[in-house]
Every structure is written in C-alpha cells, then in structure tokens.
Design an enzyme around this catalytic site. Structure first.
Site, short mmCIF file in Angstrom:
data_model
loop_
_atom_site.label_atom_id
_atom_site.label_comp_id
_atom_site.label_asym_id
_atom_site.label_seq_id
_atom_site.Cartn_x
_atom_site.Cartn_y
_atom_site.Cartn_z
N GLY A 47 0.85 -1.21 0.06
CA GLY A 47 -0.12 0.00 -0.05
C GLY A 47 0.66 1.18 0.00
N CYS A 48 2.33 1.14 -0.04
CA CYS A 48 2.94 2.32 -0.12
C CYS A 48 3.58 2.24 -1.66
CB CYS A 48 4.26 2.02 1.02
SG CYS A 48 3.51 2.07 2.68
N ALA A 49 3.66 3.58 -2.02
CA ALA A 49 4.24 3.81 -3.29
C ALA A 49 5.74 3.52 -3.52
CB ALA A 49 3.96 5.43 -3.72
#
Length: 138
Positions: free
Chosen positions: A49-51
């Site tokens: 969920g983190c870029a």
C-alpha cells in the site's frame, strides 16, 4: 496518548516556521535511524500500500512494542521515524489505543502530505497495529 519522543517532535514542529523546514526535520529524523539489514528486507516485512518500498520489522520484548523500519525514499524513511517515535516503547495494548490520525494531525501531516504518501502512512499505521494486535493476543 503520545510518547515523550513524539511530544518532542510535536514541540519542534511548533518552532519551525514553514513546511520546508518541517520536511527537512522529518528527513533528518529518517537519516538518524539505524539502517535496516538487507537480509530482513523480505516480503514478510514489506508494507503493502506504499508507493515507495517500505519494510517494518517488529521487535517485542515482553509486552513492549518496538520496530525497525526502512524505505528507499528519504521522506518516507523520515515518516517511519515519526511513527517510531509515536509507537516505540509502548505496551502492545497501548499501541492499539493510539489515535494515530489525531496525533499525526497535530503535526499537520494530514494537510501537507501528498495523497500517495498519506495512503502510505495509513498502510504503515495499519501494519504496526496488526503487528501489535498479534503480540497482544499471544
């Protein structure tokens, strides 16, 4: 409920005049963290969920929650340092009681991060809460 380390960050933010200075401070917090060994940067410690690439490795002694984190993005590494200040050293049940959105709002992060970074912070908070919940249930 915030730790002393997080309160220090909040106080520092009050004295910094603009967001450029605050971002520099967050980056410095990240630079001051111990680097994470590449051997533990594995899928099991990766935060979805983190870029950016983000890893969180829990370290729990007794009931005291702590973690080591790292990122390939310097500002995200600083955000991990802020979360470490918020959660590190708390009892695993206290971790679950922390209102992270409210605490982070005190820093103004909710208003000054891009939507991608905000989503990443939420993903990191969710991961930390999950890790603490697992330990609290053990």
């Amino acid at each position: 409920m915030a730790s002393e380390a997080f309160e220090e960050i909040a106080e520092t933010f009050e004295f910094l005049d603009d967001w450029e200075e605050r971002y520099r401070h967050v980056i410095e917090l990240g630079k001051a963290m111990e680097p994470m060994d590449d051997a533990v940067k594995v899928p099991a410690t990766k935060v979805d969920g983190c870029a950016s690439q983000v890893w969180i490795l829990p370290r729990v002694e007794g009931r005291v929650f702590d973690f080591q984190g790292d990122s390939d993005a310097i500002i995200v590494r600083g955000l991990i340092a802020v979360l470490h200040a918020l959660y590190g050293g708390l009892d695993v049940k206290e971790v679950l009681a922390v209102d992270a959105p409210a605490e982070l709002a005190r820093l103004g992060l909710d208003e000054h991060l891009s939507s991608q970074r905000s989503n990443g912070v939420r993903a990191m908070v969710e991961r930390i809460r999950l890790l603490a919940a697992e330990q609290a249930a053990a």
